[in-house]
Design an enzyme around this catalytic site. Structure first.
Site, mmCIF file in Angstrom:
data_model
loop_
_atom_site.group_PDB
_atom_site.id
_atom_site.type_symbol
_atom_site.label_atom_id
_atom_site.label_comp_id
_atom_site.label_asym_id
_atom_site.label_seq_id
_atom_site.Cartn_x
_atom_site.Cartn_y
_atom_site.Cartn_z
ATOM 1 N N ASP A 23 0.844 -1.193 0.000
ATOM 2 C CA ASP A 23 0.000 0.000 0.000
ATOM 3 C C ASP A 23 0.884 1.250 0.000
ATOM 4 O OD1 ASP A 23 -2.362 -1.462 -0.119
ATOM 5 O OD2 ASP A 23 -2.472 -1.667 2.063
ATOM 6 N N LYS A 45 0.564 -8.026 -2.206
ATOM 7 C CA LYS A 45 -0.764 -7.596 -2.612
ATOM 8 C C LYS A 45 -0.665 -6.221 -3.256
ATOM 9 C CE LYS A 45 -3.926 -5.922 0.251
ATOM 10 N NZ LYS A 45 -4.664 -4.831 -0.411
ATOM 11 N N ASP A 72 -5.725 -7.054 -5.533
ATOM 12 C CA ASP A 72 -6.840 -6.816 -4.603
ATOM 13 C C ASP A 72 -7.628 -5.586 -5.043
ATOM 14 O OD1 ASP A 72 -8.450 -6.730 -2.270
ATOM 15 O OD2 ASP A 72 -6.949 -5.574 -1.178
ATOM 16 N N LEU A 73 -8.430 -5.758 -6.104
ATOM 17 C CA LEU A 73 -9.223 -4.628 -6.598
ATOM 18 C C LEU A 73 -10.704 -4.791 -6.254
ATOM 19 C CD1 LEU A 73 -7.393 -3.978 -10.005
ATOM 20 C CD2 LEU A 73 -7.022 -2.905 -7.773
ATOM 21 N N LYS A 74 -11.033 -5.890 -5.598
ATOM 22 C CA LYS A 74 -12.394 -6.073 -5.042
ATOM 23 C C LYS A 74 -13.477 -5.640 -6.019
ATOM 24 C CE LYS A 74 -10.832 -4.993 -0.318
ATOM 25 N NZ LYS A 74 -9.530 -4.364 -0.631
ATOM 26 N N ASP A 77 -19.524 -4.970 -9.412
ATOM 27 C CA ASP A 77 -20.258 -4.287 -10.481
ATOM 28 C C ASP A 77 -21.190 -5.321 -11.102
ATOM 29 O OD1 ASP A 77 -20.953 -2.449 -12.616
ATOM 30 O OD2 ASP A 77 -19.028 -1.465 -12.297
ATOM 31 N N THR A 136 -12.693 -6.087 6.784
ATOM 32 C CA THR A 136 -12.246 -6.270 8.178
ATOM 33 C C THR A 136 -12.275 -4.962 8.961
ATOM 34 O OG1 THR A 136 -10.020 -6.178 7.239
ATOM 35 C CG2 THR A 136 -10.838 -8.325 7.884
ATOM 36 N N ARG A 228 0.476 -2.303 6.947
ATOM 37 C CA ARG A 228 1.238 -1.313 7.707
ATOM 38 C C ARG A 228 2.208 -1.866 8.742
ATOM 39 N NH1 ARG A 228 -4.278 1.965 8.301
ATOM 40 N NH2 ARG A 228 -4.943 -0.204 8.071
HETATM 41 O O1 C5P Z 1 -2.251 -2.089 6.742
HETATM 42 P P1 C5P Z 1 -3.176 -3.256 6.909
HETATM 43 O O2 C5P Z 1 -2.491 -4.495 7.452
HETATM 44 O O3 C5P Z 1 -4.437 -2.897 7.685
HETATM 45 O O4 C5P Z 1 -3.632 -3.608 5.414
HETATM 46 C C1 C5P Z 1 -4.614 -4.585 5.142
HETATM 47 C C2 C5P Z 1 -4.787 -4.671 3.659
HETATM 48 O O5 C5P Z 1 -5.762 -5.657 3.373
HETATM 49 C C3 C5P Z 1 -5.242 -3.374 3.005
HETATM 50 O O6 C5P Z 1 -4.549 -3.277 1.770
HETATM 51 C C4 C5P Z 1 -6.721 -3.572 2.751
HETATM 52 O O7 C5P Z 1 -7.130 -2.966 1.547
HETATM 53 C C5 C5P Z 1 -6.825 -5.096 2.618
HETATM 54 N N1 C5P Z 1 -8.116 -5.686 2.981
HETATM 55 C C6 C5P Z 1 -8.683 -5.549 4.229
HETATM 56 N N2 C5P Z 1 -9.895 -6.121 4.518
HETATM 57 C C7 C5P Z 1 -10.534 -6.846 3.566
HETATM 58 C C8 C5P Z 1 -9.953 -7.000 2.301
HETATM 59 C C9 C5P Z 1 -8.721 -6.414 2.029
HETATM 60 O O8 C5P Z 1 -8.084 -4.917 5.110
HETATM 61 N N3 C5P Z 1 -11.666 -7.444 3.865
#
Ligand code: C5P
Length: 252
Positions: A23, A45, A72-74, A77, A136, A228
């Site tokens: 990220d 990712k 991870d573009l979820k 649509d 999450t 992070r």
């Molecule tokens: O920084 P952190 O560990 O919170 O990043 C979690 C990553 O997982 C982010 O890139 C977020 O977009 C992704 N994600 C998420 N929850 C989901 C799906 C993907 O946090 N349900």
């Protein structure tokens, strides 16, 4: 940069259960992270931040550096649009991509069919198609108060996981708190990807349904996604090694 020792086969397989979320806003920053994690992390990712900033070049940079990409573009649509997006995404060479389960059964079926057809057409392995159940970052209170969903996260996630499996998806993205219920509902061989992972004592930031690496693996996660806690650590490689250790895998 100097490469570390080659991982042993057993350790390499298990350590690949960690996916580091790139990220960051530029290909250069992503490539710097990938090379600093070389020999320790294989799976990365690429999500909205990096893809919107750099596009498919970001995926190519990771693949060229020897990494594997979870795109991870979820997608969420109508089926026709998602299918077309999946065709394009498959061409970028990701090993896994995702859609939102709440897009419905027909949308997920269209995504799976498109991934199969596109991978056959371009001679690549078919990417795993996994469905996001509930972000999450959503807590039970927000689900009820803001989205008007009376069911618990556990009930929603389990229902959407069953739907994703019926639609032909390879697995789901869910929090570790729901992983055991998904495993019980969908059985072995259904891929469970868990973000929202925080090493003991780490800041949760915007995440709500969090778990530690050990909790996620014990609950049945096939992959854990960590952003992070690795990318913002003073020493990302040391942070990743610590997480791999907490997963119960000997670090390489
Ligand atoms: O920084 P952190 O560990 O919170 O990043 C979690 C990553 O997982 C982010 O890139 C977020 O977009 C992704 N994600 C998420 N929850 C989901 C799906 C993907 O946090 N349900």
């Amino acid at each position: 940069m100097k490469r570390g020792p080659e991982p042993t086969a057993a350790a390499a397989v298990d350590a690949r259960r960690l996916i580091v979320a790139l990220d960051v806003a530029t290909v250069e920053a992503a490539s710097a992270l990938v090379s600093s994690l070389k020999g320790t992390v294989t799976n990365f990712k690429v999500g909205w931040e990096l893809f919107c900033a750099a596009g498919p070049a970001a995926v190519a940079a990771v693949v060229e550096a020897g990494g594997r990409v979870f795109l991870d573009l979820k997608f969420h649509d109508i089926p026709n649009t998602v299918a077309a997006a999946v065709v394009a995404a498959t061409g970028h060479g990701a090993f896994m991509l995702n859609v939102h389960a709440s897009g419905g059964r027909r949308m997920m079926e269209a995504a799976v069919d498109a991934a199969r057809a596109a991978s056959e057409a371009c001679g690549r392995a078919r990417p795993l198609v996994v469905a996001v159940t509930l972000l999450t970052s959503l807590g039970e209170d927000e689900l009820r108060r803001d989205l008007g969903v009376a069911d618990s996260p556990l009930a929603v996630v389990t229902r959407l996981a069953r739907l994703a499996q019926a639609a032909g998806c390879d697995g789901v993205v869910a929090s570790a708190r729901e992983a055991a219920a998904v495993r019980a509902a969908c059985g072995a061989g259904f891929t469970i990807v868990c973000p929202g992972i925080r090493p003991a004592g780490a800041a949760t930031a915007d995440q709500r349904r969090t778990a530690t690496p050990a909790e996620a693996i014990a609950a049945g996660a096939d992959y854990i996604v960590v952003g992070r806690p690795v990318t913002q650590a003073p020493d990302p490689r040391a942070a990743a090694r610590g997480i791999i250790e907490q997963m119960g895998v000997r670090p390489t």
